[in-house]
Design a protein around this motif. Sequence first.
Motif, PDB file in Angstrom:
ATOM      1  N   UNK A   1      59.799 -25.668  48.703  1.00 48.53           N
ATOM      2  CA  UNK A   1      60.808 -26.189  49.325  1.00 48.53           C
ATOM      3  C   UNK A   1      61.249 -27.366  48.443  1.00 48.53           C
ATOM      4  N   UNK A   2      62.670 -27.608  48.379  1.00 50.19           N
ATOM      5  CA  UNK A   2      63.433 -28.537  47.627  1.00 50.19           C
ATOM      6  C   UNK A   2      64.565 -29.341  48.946  1.00 50.19           C
ATOM      7  N   UNK A   3      64.472 -30.877  48.227  1.00 49.85           N
ATOM      8  CA  UNK A   3      65.222 -31.513  48.869  1.00 49.85           C
ATOM      9  C   UNK A   3      66.373 -32.044  48.053  1.00 49.85           C
ATOM     10  N   UNK A   4      67.253 -31.222  47.662  1.00 49.37           N
ATOM     11  CA  UNK A   4      68.530 -31.847  46.767  1.00 49.37           C
ATOM     12  C   UNK A   4      67.804 -31.787  45.417  1.00 49.37           C
TER      13      UNK A   4
ATOM     14  N   UNK B   1      69.115 -37.164  59.260  1.00 49.02           N
ATOM     15  CA  UNK B   1      68.061 -37.474  60.135  1.00 49.02           C
ATOM     16  C   UNK B   1      67.635 -35.925  60.914  1.00 49.02           C
ATOM     17  N   UNK B   2      66.518 -35.645  61.011  1.00 45.92           N
ATOM     18  CA  UNK B   2      66.084 -34.439  61.550  1.00 45.92           C
ATOM     19  C   UNK B   2      66.414 -33.087  60.612  1.00 45.92           C
ATOM     20  N   UNK B   3      66.521 -33.203  59.158  1.00 50.00           N
ATOM     21  CA  UNK B   3      66.900 -32.306  58.305  1.00 50.00           C
ATOM     22  C   UNK B   3      65.767 -31.146  58.260  1.00 50.00           C
ATOM     23  N   UNK B   4      66.121 -30.051  58.034  1.00 51.31           N
ATOM     24  CA  UNK B   4      65.294 -28.997  57.877  1.00 51.31           C
ATOM     25  C   UNK B   4      65.231 -28.441  56.143  1.00 51.31           C
ATOM     26  N   UNK B   5      64.376 -27.927  55.818  1.00 49.92           N
ATOM     27  CA  UNK B   5      64.064 -27.616  54.385  1.00 49.92           C
ATOM     28  C   UNK B   5      63.667 -26.179  54.411  1.00 49.92           C
ATOM     29  N   UNK B   6      64.576 -25.170  53.800  1.00 49.55           N
ATOM     30  CA  UNK B   6      63.897 -23.919  53.714  1.00 49.55           C
ATOM     31  C   UNK B   6      62.896 -23.725  52.532  1.00 49.55           C
ATOM     32  N   UNK B   7      62.271 -22.571  52.654  1.00 52.36           N
ATOM     33  CA  UNK B   7      61.274 -22.197  51.779  1.00 52.36           C
ATOM     34  C   UNK B   7      61.335 -20.936  50.903  1.00 52.36           C
TER      35      UNK B   7
ATOM     36  N   UNK C   1      67.295 -24.621  48.500  1.00 48.12           N
ATOM     37  CA  UNK C   1      68.201 -25.580  49.108  1.00 48.12           C
ATOM     38  C   UNK C   1      67.641 -26.406  50.266  1.00 48.12           C
ATOM     39  N   UNK C   2      68.034 -27.498  50.100  1.00 53.66           N
ATOM     40  CA  UNK C   2      67.677 -28.529  51.148  1.00 53.66           C
ATOM     41  C   UNK C   2      68.439 -29.812  50.978  1.00 53.66           C
ATOM     42  N   UNK C   3      68.709 -30.682  52.232  1.00 53.26           N
ATOM     43  CA  UNK C   3      69.281 -31.788  51.904  1.00 53.26           C
ATOM     44  C   UNK C   3      68.554 -32.994  50.976  1.00 53.26           C
ATOM     45  N   UNK C   4      68.977 -34.039  50.632  1.00 51.00           N
ATOM     46  CA  UNK C   4      68.393 -34.890  49.870  1.00 51.00           C
ATOM     47  C   UNK C   4      67.636 -35.878  50.814  1.00 51.00           C
ATOM     48  N   UNK C   5      66.586 -36.279  50.461  1.00 54.26           N
ATOM     49  CA  UNK C   5      65.587 -37.050  51.387  1.00 54.26           C
ATOM     50  C   UNK C   5      66.336 -38.610  51.591  1.00 54.26           C
ATOM     51  N   UNK C   6      66.258 -38.900  52.891  1.00 45.50           N
ATOM     52  CA  UNK C   6      66.876 -40.300  53.298  1.00 45.50           C
ATOM     53  C   UNK C   6      68.376 -40.236  53.814  1.00 45.50           C
ATOM     54  N   UNK C   7      68.970 -39.391  53.899  1.00 46.91           N
ATOM     55  CA  UNK C   7      70.256 -39.270  54.329  1.00 46.91           C
ATOM     56  C   UNK C   7      70.587 -38.611  55.740  1.00 46.91           C
TER      57      UNK C   7
END
Length: 361
Positions: free
Chosen positions: A253-256, A284-290, A276-282
């Motif tokens: 899983x990746x966060x940006x 709220x309630x973000x989800x991260x694909x695998x 793909x996944x959003x950057x951490x800390x930006x």
Amino acid sequence: MSAARDRSSRSASQWLEAVLDRVLPHGSRILVALVVATVAIGLAIFFFPRDAPLVTLLVPLVVSSLVLGPRQLPWFVVFVLFVLAVVVPFQGRLNVRVVLTVIIIFGLGFLVLMSSFRRSRLGVAGIQGEQMFVDLRDRILRQGGIPALPDEWYAAAELRSAGGTPFAGDFVVTSRTGNRLDVAVVDVSGKGQGAGTRALLLSGAIGGLLSALPPSEFLTGANTFLLQQDWDEGFATAIHLSLDLDTGQYVIRSAGHPPAALRHAGSGRWEVLECEGPVLGLIEGASFSATYGEMRRGDAMLLYTDGMVETRTRDIGSGIDKMLGQAERLLRGHFEGGAERLIDSLGSRSDDRALLLVHRR
């Protein structure tokens, strides 16, 4: 008999040390020793002005800046300058050399005072403060240490900071629970010492979350933690690998973060594992694909930060192609020590770099 005497002498020394600690704590003993030394130097300058130079007073001044705490240091500096003021009139005829010496000592005393006021925010002596930072740095490096793995697995992590400083915004944390290995490669916003302080805090939190949460919840928990910090530059990128050491099945899983790369032993080709996944800390309630897959015998995987593949004159895409070309050349048939060889041959020296290599033998 000799053993009994040794035990009694040790007991006596321990008792004496305990009494001294009650009457005069260790920090106060250092202060008393410095005061006595300063008085002795002052008397030597007073009685032997030609043989004992004024600059001798710099010795206790410099030593005090290293060993005294912020409460004791200002008063001791004032005491040293008072001793200087007392002995200067007995130097005989004042000349340029004596005047310059006095100005230099007072100037250094002022600098030590300023440093003690800044140090009061930390509350420890100079050497102790440095030891604290070194200990924190070592803890970060230990968190990135690879735990013991089965014989069929090899893993190594390497870190390089911008400008060669010991603190960096990139770090690696690992955790092994049973037959599962979890690894996170994190890139905190900023670089070098500027990002190092945030990395000190974040690495401890990331390490705790990595071992405490299920793999599917790790990045979500890290994102929540960063949002709660309310930092001006409170974002970070990360990539998380959860690897089953028995079957070789993995989840990424990746966060940006830049994508992982997998080398297939059968074809000898590298595959970029897009995730793909959003950057951490930006958000709220973000989800991260695998991304799911399996590492077979002979396969290898690279996790890295953008300092490995991005420079001012090269974008990430071109940088990944160059990294994989270098990896094909440097890791062919010999993966042990490959992480160090690869990180030394790639990336921007003006940016932090982190690299993790996993190989299934």
